[in-house]
Write a protein that holds these residues in place. Structure first.
Motif, PDB file in Angstrom:
ATOM      1  N   ASN A 158      44.489 -31.004 -18.301  1.00  0.00           N
ATOM      2  CA  ASN A 158      44.530 -29.595 -18.737  1.00  0.00           C
ATOM      3  C   ASN A 158      45.997 -29.227 -18.917  1.00  0.00           C
ATOM      4  OD1 ASN A 158      44.529 -26.809 -18.943  1.00  0.00           O
ATOM      5  ND2 ASN A 158      43.871 -26.451 -16.818  1.00  0.00           N
TER       6      ASN A 158
ATOM      7  N   LYS B 135      47.219 -26.473 -19.920  1.00  0.00           N
ATOM      8  CA  LYS B 135      47.501 -25.037 -19.725  1.00  0.00           C
ATOM      9  C   LYS B 135      48.338 -24.518 -20.906  1.00  0.00           C
ATOM     10  CE  LYS B 135      47.304 -25.992 -14.844  1.00  0.00           C
ATOM     11  NZ  LYS B 135      47.486 -25.502 -13.506  1.00  0.00           N
TER      12      LYS B 135
ATOM     13  N   GLN C 136      40.473 -25.161 -23.261  1.00  0.00           N
ATOM     14  CA  GLN C 136      40.697 -24.639 -21.906  1.00  0.00           C
ATOM     15  C   GLN C 136      39.804 -23.452 -21.581  1.00  0.00           C
ATOM     16  OE1 GLN C 136      44.904 -23.903 -21.497  1.00  0.00           O
ATOM     17  NE2 GLN C 136      45.406 -25.898 -22.349  1.00  0.00           N
TER      18      GLN C 136
ATOM     19  N   HIS D 196      38.199 -21.873 -14.619  1.00  0.00           N
ATOM     20  CA  HIS D 196      39.429 -22.325 -13.957  1.00  0.00           C
ATOM     21  C   HIS D 196      39.967 -21.197 -13.082  1.00  0.00           C
ATOM     22  CE1 HIS D 196      43.539 -23.649 -13.297  1.00  0.00           C
ATOM     23  NE2 HIS D 196      43.112 -24.875 -13.577  1.00  0.00           N
TER      24      HIS D 196
ATOM     25  N   GLU E 297      42.803 -20.063 -12.626  1.00  0.00           N
ATOM     26  CA  GLU E 297      43.765 -19.161 -13.275  1.00  0.00           C
ATOM     27  C   GLU E 297      43.045 -18.117 -14.134  1.00  0.00           C
ATOM     28  OE1 GLU E 297      46.294 -22.234 -14.907  1.00  0.00           O
ATOM     29  OE2 GLU E 297      46.888 -22.767 -12.876  1.00  0.00           O
ATOM     30  N   CYS E 298      41.893 -18.485 -14.675  1.00  0.00           N
ATOM     31  CA  CYS E 298      41.083 -17.512 -15.448  1.00  0.00           C
ATOM     32  C   CYS E 298      40.342 -16.574 -14.496  1.00  0.00           C
ATOM     33  CB  CYS E 298      40.082 -18.242 -16.339  1.00  0.00           C
ATOM     34  SG  CYS E 298      40.862 -19.356 -17.516  1.00  0.00           S
TER      35      CYS E 298
ATOM     36  N   GLY F 281      46.355 -31.194 -13.928  1.00  0.00           N
ATOM     37  CA  GLY F 281      47.189 -30.231 -14.631  1.00  0.00           C
ATOM     38  C   GLY F 281      48.531 -30.845 -14.977  1.00  0.00           C
TER      39      GLY F 281
END
Ligand code: PEP
Length: 248
Positions: free
Chosen positions: A8, A10, A64, A96, A98-99, A231
Motif C-alpha cells: 500500500n 498510501k 487504496q 484502512h 487511516e481512513c 506500507g
C-alpha cells in the motif's frame, strides 16, 4: 501454500518513482518464488500508468479505497468500484485505519465492501485495535465488531472475487513495532475462529504493521498468516522484492 504480499503506497510516489518501480519489477520478478503472490495499491492517479506493466508481470493491481456508491453520480472526488474494475484493478483496500481515523464509519465500510464485491473486485478488509484499546483489554471486542460489521455488507455471491482480512494493529502501523509472537499468533487464531463462525473459512488472513524484509520470515514461521499488507517497505522496490524473496 500461497503467501500473499500486498503493498500500500498510501499518498507517496511520482512518475519517476513509478518508472523506477516498473523497471526494477521487470528485472526482479523472475526471482520471486512461485508460491508468493504480489499486489500493489498505488495512489489512484498511477493505476493506469502501472496497469500494463504489472499485468504482464503477474503482479496484482489495487486501489487504496473506493466509493460506497454503487452507481455513478454527483460525488465529487470519489472513484466507483465499477470504474476501478474498468481500469482493470484487481483488489481494493477497505477500512484502512487511516481512513477510519479520517471518519469512515463501520456502516460506510460495510457498504464499500458490498459495492466492491458486486463490481467483482477482490477486497482487503482492514481491522485492528488502537494502543488504548489494547491496553484496556478491548482488542477481541473491537476485532469482533469490525469484522462482523465489515463483512455484513458482503453477503454477495462470490464467484472469482475474494475477501482478504488484514489484521493491522493501529499501534504497529508505521511505528517499527510488531506484536510479540504469542500475541500475534493468538490474535490471528481469534480472527480465524471468528471467520469460521461467519462461514468465511476460506478467507486468507493477512498481518499488517511494520513488516520489513528482516521480520517477514519470523512472521510466517511463527504464525499462520497467509500473507502480509505492507506500507513503508512496499515503496522502494528493492525492499518490496527483497521481502517477497525472503518469504519462506
Ligand atoms: C499500512 O499502512 O497498512 C502498513 C502496514 O504500514 P507500515 O507497513 O508502514 O507499518
Amino acid at each position: 501454500m500461497i503467501k500473499w504480499i500486498f503493498g500500500n503506497w498510501k499518498m507517496f510516489g511520482s512518475n519517476r518513482h513509478v518508472q523506477h518501480f516498473s523497471h526494477f519489477a521487470a528485472k526482479e520478478r523472475a526471482h520471486i518464488p512461485s508460491h508468493v503472490h504480489m499486489g500493489i495499491a498505488p495512489p489512484a492517479l498511477y493505476i493506469p500508468t502501472l496497469q500494463n506493466d504489472l499485468q504482464q508481470l503477474g503482479i496484482l493491481l489495487g486501489s487504496q479505497n473506493c466509493s460506497a456508491h454503487p452507481e455513478e453520480g454527483s460525488f465529487t472526488g470519489q472513484i466507483s468500484a465499477q470504474m476501478l474494475k474498468d481500469a482493470q484493478v484487481d483488489f481494493v483496500i477497505i477500512g484502512h485505519s487511516e481512513c477510519r481515523t479520517a471518519g469512515e464509519t463501520e456502516n460506510l465500510i460495510a457498504q464499500k465492501v458490498k459495492t466492491a464485491l458486486e463490481a467483482q473486485l477482490n477486497v482487503i478488509l482492514c481491522v485492528g485495535e488502537t494502543l488504548d484499546q489494547l491496553i484496556a483489554g478491548q482488542r477481541d471486542d473491537i476485532l469482533t465488531h469490525q469484522i462482523t460489521k465489515g463483512l455484513s455488507g458482503g453477503k454477495v455471491h462470490l464467484k472469482d472475487q475474494q475477501i482478504f482480512l488484514a489484521y493491522e494493529p493501529v499501534w504497529a502501523i508505521g511505528t517499527g513495532r510488531i506484536p510479540e509472537v504469542d500475541a500475534l499468533k493468538e490474535t490471528l487464531a481469534f480472527c480465524r475462529a471468528l471467520l469460521n463462525t461467519l462461514n468465511r473459512n476460506d478467507t486468507p488472513l493477512l498481518y499488517g504493521g511494520s513488516v520489513t524484509p528482516d521480520n517477514i520470515r519470523h512472521i510466517f514461521e511463527y504464525t499462520h498468516a497467509d500473507g502480509v499488507l505492507v506500507g513503508k517497505a512496499s515503496l522502494q522496490p528493492e525492499d518490496f522484492f527483497q521481502l517477497a524473496r525472503n518469504c519462506p
